[in-house]
Structure formats: structure tokens, C-alpha cells
Design an enzyme around this catalytic site. Structure first.
Site, PDB file in Angstrom:
ATOM      1  N   GLU A 193     -11.008  -1.784   4.977  1.00  0.00           N
ATOM      2  CA  GLU A 193     -11.553  -3.130   4.802  1.00  0.00           C
ATOM      3  C   GLU A 193     -12.307  -3.560   6.057  1.00  0.00           C
ATOM      4  O   GLU A 193     -13.387  -4.158   5.979  1.00  0.00           O
ATOM      5  CB  GLU A 193     -10.433  -4.129   4.489  1.00  0.00           C
ATOM      6  CG  GLU A 193      -9.835  -3.975   3.096  1.00  0.00           C
ATOM      7  CD  GLU A 193      -8.891  -5.114   2.750  1.00  0.00           C
ATOM      8  OE1 GLU A 193      -9.174  -6.258   3.132  1.00  0.00           O
ATOM      9  OE2 GLU A 193      -7.869  -4.853   2.098  1.00  0.00           O
ATOM     10  N   SER A 253      -1.173  14.354  -0.675  1.00  0.00           N
ATOM     11  CA  SER A 253      -0.163  15.252  -1.229  1.00  0.00           C
ATOM     12  C   SER A 253      -0.639  15.840  -2.542  1.00  0.00           C
ATOM     13  O   SER A 253      -1.531  15.309  -3.193  1.00  0.00           O
ATOM     14  CB  SER A 253       1.165  14.512  -1.466  1.00  0.00           C
ATOM     15  OG  SER A 253       1.616  13.852  -0.313  1.00  0.00           O
ATOM     16  N   ASP A 326      -3.588  -0.178  -3.556  1.00  0.00           N
ATOM     17  CA  ASP A 326      -4.051  -1.147  -2.573  1.00  0.00           C
ATOM     18  C   ASP A 326      -2.990  -2.229  -2.424  1.00  0.00           C
ATOM     19  O   ASP A 326      -2.856  -3.110  -3.269  1.00  0.00           O
ATOM     20  CB  ASP A 326      -5.376  -1.755  -3.039  1.00  0.00           C
ATOM     21  CG  ASP A 326      -6.013  -2.635  -1.978  1.00  0.00           C
ATOM     22  OD1 ASP A 326      -5.302  -3.071  -1.055  1.00  0.00           O
ATOM     23  OD2 ASP A 326      -7.223  -2.903  -2.086  1.00  0.00           O
ATOM     24  N   ASP A 329      -4.101  -6.742   2.059  1.00  0.00           N
ATOM     25  CA  ASP A 329      -5.323  -7.539   2.045  1.00  0.00           C
ATOM     26  C   ASP A 329      -5.451  -8.277   3.362  1.00  0.00           C
ATOM     27  O   ASP A 329      -4.458  -8.785   3.909  1.00  0.00           O
ATOM     28  CB  ASP A 329      -5.319  -8.569   0.907  1.00  0.00           C
ATOM     29  CG  ASP A 329      -5.857  -8.008  -0.397  1.00  0.00           C
ATOM     30  OD1 ASP A 329      -6.643  -7.053  -0.339  1.00  0.00           O
ATOM     31  OD2 ASP A 329      -5.486  -8.524  -1.461  1.00  0.00           O
TER      32      ASP A 329
END
Length: 800
Positions: A193, A253, A326, A329
Site C-alpha cells: 500500500e 508455500s 488482505d 489497511d
């Protein structure tokens, strides 16, 4: 002549004495270090046990711990893990709680500032307060076992002596802090971000939108370039990078599981190879077999925690890969220009929650000095940049890891689950960071389940920073566990996860915008589909596969441009790539040429707009740029034009420029005979210890470098950073193959060895096997390992 002979004799005698003195010194050092090797045989009386515990170390250094009850079992896990990995445990505890500078000095102070700001220790204590009595008793017993070893140890591991300090007693929240640090390593999309904020500040929102399929062309996420650069100077990214250099990379992974209909044994087979911190020394993993108190499980734990994170019991087995959800933030906050400890929220000024931290660091002379740090928190989370006088914008971070989720309860439930329903019930308690769990059992069932807290956002998109001054932008709870992706016994007979996108566009919730490219998952699927049925040997070959579908794709895309080359040496080099199958074997000239080209092609594409520093930071965000870059190659994108020149360059012109640069660089470094070029002449893996800053420490602790195949998009992964080619930074930290036709003996290997002590035979005995794609047996039946036992330690309750 006689004088010269006499001088030579004297010099020879001095050199001989120096050599003898050196050997004596080495011998003394080895004797001193040897005193800190643990006792693995005999009887030891310890406080805190209710009954005898037997610890059998097999020939591979794996402890098989037999106890009569769960509390004694956890005590013994703490004792035994501390025997082998005490300094690693203490280092990781210090990293999690922001206390590294006490032992490592001012150079790591940024990491401590970061950890104190995000407050993992604070979250761990909240978790501890909310644990069930059973889980609290288990963690207390583990701590008691660690501390019992501290009391009994006659000498500490060499790192303590090198740094001249003694570890403090272990506390139960320390284990929870380590677990939460692991979650932090797997959740850091705030870094991308910030990179996108910097790009948008430099080239504008519209152009930034080109670089992510879901990045918005408009939106209140643009800060002025000066504010963004000031943010970059804070602990947010700098501390995170220093931390990665100490404890390792976040990684990726692979995992896949085959139903009985797809195996030659007629039972399920499960394979898993996590890449987290795969190049650290010692290994991030430690194998244990736990027997007693309702547990009979073998697998790998993270030192400092008491239960296997990966493994199997007598009924079920599981593996994990990072979901790449996600869960972070950045919120842009409006701070009161008259009071830096107030922020705007829905039109009102709100007081921040403030605490003051006193952070010690070791000065060059060895004394402890201190800095004071005020930690500020908004409703969204901790403020991640220092106050800028009169500034209207600072940023805070929301992360699911600030929630005191009962992850230990989940892990206990997983270790004791007997079937799919119990496994899924345990996963409901798993919080941070969201993972892809694959499953198989002795009844022939296979399954997949996502698990972990994932926020529900009002606009469904977590790619860009958000307005912090509006309640309408805040998270609105978590995706319900029942609505997270899951599948049981699919008709195709297998499941594959490789950090790739989990769901399609029809899924009702936003999970992430940054998935791993699908090249690894597609390669695994292709290899599974090559045969109707597979055996363990097939799976082992798959885990070592070094063919890159990305390389095949890119070579195909650039072939038309390369065919226009006229110089003989360039045409010969081009042919290396046009006939190459994408196999990144160690002896491949084409692999070396391809990676040198791709590195220059990407930098040439973005450096003119971003500058080399920002371009490198963008290209280091592997999951952010790679798939989008492949899409840009389908068109003559404006990004291929060099904005610093008059003519408008095309994609093919940048391809040719980059290819010429690559060939010239390789000829200069390795010679003009291209068939002498080898991928392993550049691409190596080294297992690095956190104290390897001195030449003595390097020789004492480090392992390698070793030639290594593969790249970032092969199943046998060997990722390198764009700013440090071609040193492997990400590889399989562990490999498991579980054949459910015989769970009493499965296969596994982690990178280096069970011990963290450089004089222990198990410090590096796994490394050769790991490099060659070999495995050790993970044995659950005593009769299978008892004949090769290296030590039988009896921990006895202290009668006094």
C-alpha cells in the site's frame, strides 16, 4: 647462506608455534562451547513434574516425548526445545516484544520501535487473559519446562556468551507473542500500500492504476510527495526490513492433497512445503513427536511454541499455505493542528490513546542507554509515523492481528482432531494470519478450508489507504467462518494451493487483490494430471520440480523481437531462450540468461518513471507487480516508453535493449562461451545466522552458500530479491509427504537440522538431504526408532 638458512628456521619455528597456538585456541574454544551441549541421556530431577517423562531422541535428533498427562507433556516440550533452540527462542521473543536493541545495539532500534508501536506483547497479554483454563495450564507448563532447563543448564549456548547476556525466565505470553509475530510476517500488505502511495504521488493516480488490476484511478489516497517520503523515514518500512533480515522473510508455500482414487496406494497423500524464513540458521522449524494426555502427534513446531503447526496424528494430517488475504489497511488521519494527540472522527476531535515506552539499546561500550517513545492509537490502530508539526495527515494501521483471537485453542483442536468435522470446528478459532488448510484422513477423505479473520470493508476493496476521519470507511466486522472458502472430497480427486487466488469473481466477499501468480499452482496441477495415479516418489519429484511456466511464457512473448537480432553472438544467445523448456536446472545457461534479461527488462520499464530506488521497491513486492507485468507485455503499453528520451520506445525496443545488456553483462562476468554459463554460478542459497556480521561468526554459524536450482515461480522455489540478485531469499523451509496408507512413518525434511548449537551433529545434518530432495522418516511407533536411539532422557519429578 647459513644466515639465510637460520632465518628460515627461525621463521619456520615461529609459524609452527603460531599454528600450534591456533590449534590449541581452537581446541579450547571447542571445549568451552561443548560444555553448552545438552544432556540427551540419563536422569534429571526437575521441579514441576507430577510423573516421569521419557524423551527418546532418534538418529535424526527428533525427540519422541512420552508423558502420563498433558501438563507433563507440555513441560517436557518446553525443556527439550530449550535444550536445542534456547537462543533462537529468546531472539524471537525479543523480536516480538521489541527488545532486540538490548542485545544487538542501536542498529536494530528501528525494529524495536516498530514492534513497540504495533504492540504484539500487548496483544499477547490480552490473549493470555482470555485463554481457557486448559490452554492456560498448557502454556504455563511449557514455560515451566523452559525455565527448568535454564536452572539446570551448566552453560548457555554460544550466542549468549558472544553477546554477554543471560536470558530472562520464560513467561506464557512470550509463546503467544512469538505466534503473533509469525502472523505479522504473513500479513504485511501494508508495505505494498505504501509503495503504491509513493507511485501515485510520483506519477499520478491514473498511471498508478495501470499497475494493479483493481487499483482505483480516483480516490482520496494521494498524499503529497513530501508527506509520503517522510512516512518512508519512519519505523514502518525501515523497521520491517531490519526485522526481516534478522528472523527471515514472509515467504509463500505449496500444498496439494490427492484422494485415494488418484494414488497407487489407495490412500490419500498430502504434500506441503511452506517457504517462510527458508534461509535462516537455525531452521524456523523443530520436529517433535508428542505422546500423552490425549495427544499422539508428530510434526513441526516453531521454537517457543508448544504444539506442531504442521503435521499429523494417527487419524488426520494437515498442511498450510498463506492465503494472502488482505488483513491490513492504512488509514489517513486528520490530526488537530492545535493538538497532535487528537484526530478527527465523524466531525469531532477525539483523543488518541497514548502510552509511553522506554526502549533500551546497547551502546558501543556495552552500557544500556534508553530512548522514550510515545505510542499513539486511534480507533483504527496504532499511529505508524511520528507527529509532523502542523501536519493534517498521519497514518494509522488496522490489522486483524490486534484482535486477541484464540489461536492456541485452534492449534490444540487441530492436533487432537479425529475427523473433518472436528478439524473444521477447531479452525473456527483460528485468527491470524488467514491460511489455506489442506486436510486428509485415514478414511480416505480430503478437504480444503480457509481460516482466519478477514475484514468486511464497506467498499469491498483493500488496495489503497482509506479516509480515517469517516466511520463509513471503517471495517464492518469479519467474514463469517461458514462463508470462508472450503471444499470436501472434490470430484476431481485432488486439491492444490500455492498462494494463488482462492475464489472467482462470483465470491461475495473481498479477500485480496494480491495473489501469487498462478504459475506454481498450474505446474502442480499439470503434473498431477499427467498420470491417473501417483505414489510417494512422484510427489517427491514434484516437490523438487524446477520448471517455470512463467519463463516459458515470457520467452514465448519475446521471441519475435529476438528473431530480429543481427549480431552473431546475440543470435546465438537468443537461440538459448527460444529452444529452452523453462527448466531452471543448476547447469542451465538459458536460465542464467533469462533471469539477467528479466531483471533488466523490468528495471528498464519502470526506472525512468520511478527512479531506480522506487522501481526496486515496487519490484520487490513480488505479488503486486508480476502478474500485471505479464499482462502489460500483451500490449504495447505506455510503460515501455522511456520518458527521458525524445522518441517513443516500443515494448520490442525495450526487449532488445534489455537483452543486449544481459548478454554483455554475462559475457563480461562469465566469458563469451555461452555454454560455460551456468545458473548455479549466480543462483545460490546460504543459511544465515542473525549474528553473521563478523567473519568469525560467519564461519561458526553460517552454512553455504550452495548451488541452487529453480526460481520464484518453480515448485522448488528459489526466489531472490530484485535488489540482491541472485541470492536465494525464499525457499522451502520444510517439506512433508504424508501417505495415509501408513501414518506411523511419513516423510519430511526441514532445511538444516534439529539443533541450534554449531557443535552439535544435528546442527546441519539435514542440509545435504534437503538440497538433494531427500527426506527423513517421521516415525510414530517406538519399535521403528528405538534401535537407533541416540539418547534416552528421563525427566524425573523432584522429590524434595
Amino acid at each position: 647462506m647459513k644466515v639465510n638458512m637460520k632465518k628460515r628456521n627461525i621463521i619456520g619455528g615461529i609459524l609452527f608455534l603460531l599454528m600450534v597456538a591456533g590449534l590449541i585456541l581452537v581446541g579450547i574454544v571447542r571445549i568451552q562451547l561443548g560444555r553448552s551441549l545438552p544432556e540427551v541421556s540419563g536422569k534429571i530431577n526437575v521441579k514441576g513434574l507430577s510423573a516421569q517423562v521419557d524423551v527418546y531422541r532418534d538418529e535424526y535428533g527428533i525427540p519422541h516425548i512420552y508423558a502420563e498427562n498433558r501438563r507433563d507433556l507440555m513441560f517436557a516440550v518446553g525443556y527439550v526445545t530449550a535444550q536445542d533452540r534456547l537462543w533462537q527462542m529468546d531472539l524471537t521473543r525479543r523480536a516480538a516484544t521489541g527488545r532486540l536493541a538490548e542485545i544487538l545495539g542501536e542498529t536494530v532500534l528501528r525494529t524495536d520501535l516498530l514492534m513497540r508501536t504495533i504492540g504484539l506483547e500487548r496483544t499477547a497479554r490480552r490473549q493470555w487473559e482470555q485463554l481457557s483454563p486448559e490452554s492456560a495450564a498448557m502454556l504455563s507448563a511449557f514455560s515451566d519446562g523452559v525455565n527448568a532447563y535454564l536452572e539446570k543448564a551448566s552453560s548457555l549456548p554460544p550466542e549468549f556468551r558472544l553477546l554477554k547476556y543471560t536470558p530472562e525466565p520464560w513467561q506464557p505470553p512470550d509463546s503467544l507473542a512469538i505466534s503473533r509475530l509469525l502472523g505479522w510476517q504473513l500479513s504485511k500488505n501494508h508495505e505494498s500500500e505504501i509503495v503504491m502511495m509513493r507511485i501515485a504521488a510520483q506519477v499520478g493516480a491514473d498511471r498508478a492504476a495501470d499497475l494493479s488490476p483493481v487499483y482505483p484511478a480516483t480516490g482520496p489516497f494521494i498524499l503529497d510527495a513530501g508527506t509520503v517520503e517522510r512516512m518512508m523515514q519512519t519505523s514502518l518500512l525501515g523497521g520491517s526490513r531490519v526485522l526481516g533480515g534478522i528472523i527471515g522473510t514472509c515467504g509463500g508455500s505449496n500444498s496439494w492433497v490427492l484422494a485415494p482414487s488418484r494414488t497407487t496406494s489407495g490412500a490419500a497423500i498430502l504434500a506441503n512445503d511452506p517457504h517462510l524464513s527458508g534461509t535462516r540458521m537455525p531452521s524456523i522449524w523443530y520436529y517433535v513427536h508428542l505422546m500423552g494426555g490425549g495427544l499422539d502427534v508428530i510434526g513441526a513446531l516453531v521454537p517457543g511454541t508448544p504444539l506442531p503447526l504442521l503435521g499429523h496424528n494417527r487419524h488426520i494430517g494437515w498442511g498450510i499455505t498463506n492465503m494472502n488475504a488482505d488483513v491490513q489497511d492504512i488509514f489517513i488521519e486528520r490530526v488537530n493542528p492545535d493538538d497532535p494527540n487528537q484526530y478527527e472522527f465523524d466531525g469531532a476531535w477525539v483523543d488518541m490513546d497514548t502510552t509511553r515506552e522506554r526502549i533500551p539499546f546497547r551502546a558501543d561500550e556495552g552500557e544500556l542507554l534508553y530512548i522514550e517513545k510515545e505510542i499513539r492509537r486511534t480507533i483504527h490502530g496504532p499511529v505508524m509515523n511520528d507527529a509532523i508539526p502542523k501536519a493534517m495527515n498521519v497514518v494509522s494501521l488496522s490489522w486483524t492481528g490486534f484482535e486477541p483471537t484464540p489461536d492456541f485453542e485452534a492449534l490444540l483442536g487441530i492436533n487432537t482432531a479425529q475427523n473433518w468435522n472436528e478439524f473444521r470446528q477447531a479452525l473456527q478459532h483460528f485468527g491470524v494470519a488467514p491460511q489455506n488448510f489442506i486436510y486428509a484422513d485415514t478414511d480416505g477423505n480430503i478437504g480444503y478450508s480457509g481460516a482466519g479473520l478477514i475484514p468486511i470493508r464497506p467498499d469491498g476493496n483493500g488496495v489503497f489507504p482509506r479516509d480515517g476521519w469517516k466511520s463509513a470507511t471503517a471495517w464492518q466486522g469479519w467474514i463469517p467462518f461458514e462463508e470462508l472458502p472450503h471444499e470436501f472430497n472434490p470430484a476431481r480427486g485432488y486439491l492444490v494451493t500455492a498462494n494463488n487466488r482462492v475464489v472467482g469473481d462470483d465470491y461475495p466477499h473481498f479477500l485480496s487483490a494480491e495473489w501469487a501468480p498462478n504459475f506454481r499452482s498450474r505446474r502442480i496441477t499439470d503434473l498431477i494430471d499427467e498420470k491417473e495415479r501417483h505414489d510417494v516418489e512422484d510427489i517427491a519429484r514434484m516437490q523438487m520440480d524446477d520448471t517455470s511456466l512463467l519463463a516459458q511464457l515470457i520467452c514465448n512473448r519475446i521471441e519475435p523481437a529476438l528473431l530480429t537480432l543481427q549480431q552473431q553472438n546475440l543470435r546465438e544467445a537468443a537461440r538459448l531462450l527460444t529452444v529452452w523448456d523453462g527448466k531452471n536446472s543448476t547447469d542451465s545457461p538459458a536460465s542464467l540468461l533469462y533471469h539477467e534479461f528479466l531483471l533488466r527488462f523490468a528495471l528498464n520499464t519502470f526506472s525512468d518513471e520511478f527512479g531506480k530506488s522506487l522501481a526496486s521497491d515496487y519490484l520487490s513486492q513480488y505479488y503486486l507487480w508480476l502478474e500485471r507485468f505479464v499482462e502489460l507485455m500483451n500490449e504495447d503499453s505506455r510503460w515501455f516508453d522511456n520518458v527521458k528520451t525524445g522518441p517513443v520506445e516500443t515494448r520490442d525496443e525495450i526487449i532488445i535493449l534489455s537483452f543486449k545488456q544481459a548478454v554483455n553483462a554475462l559475457e563480461e562476468k562469465y566469458g563469451k562461451n555461452m555454454f560455460d554459463w551456468r545458473w548455479d554460478s549466480a543462483h545460490t542459497v546460504q543459511f544465515r545466522h542473525p549474528l553473521d556480521k563478523s567473519s568469525i561468526a560467519k564461519r561458526l554459524f553460517n552454512l553455504g552458500p550452495f548451488p541452487f536450482p529453480g526460481d520464484g515461480e518453480t515448485i522448488n522455489r528459489g526466489t531472490f530479491e530484485f535488489n540482491e540478485p541472485y541470492v536465494v531469499s525464499m525457499a522451502a523451509s520444510i517439506r512433508h509427504i504424508m501417505d495415509f496408507s501408513g501414518l506411523h512413518t511419513t516423510l519430511g525434511i526441514h532445511t538444516t537440522g534439529q539443533s541450534g548449537h554449531p557443535l552439535n551433529a544435528h546442527y546441519d545434518d539435514y542440509a545435504g538431504r534437503w538440497l538433494r530432495g531427500e527426506y527423513i522418516p517421521l516415525m510414530m511407533n517406538k519399535q521403528d526408532f528405538i534401535g537407533g536411539v541416540e539418547g534416552h532422557l528421563q525427566l524425573m519429578p523432584n522429590s524434595r
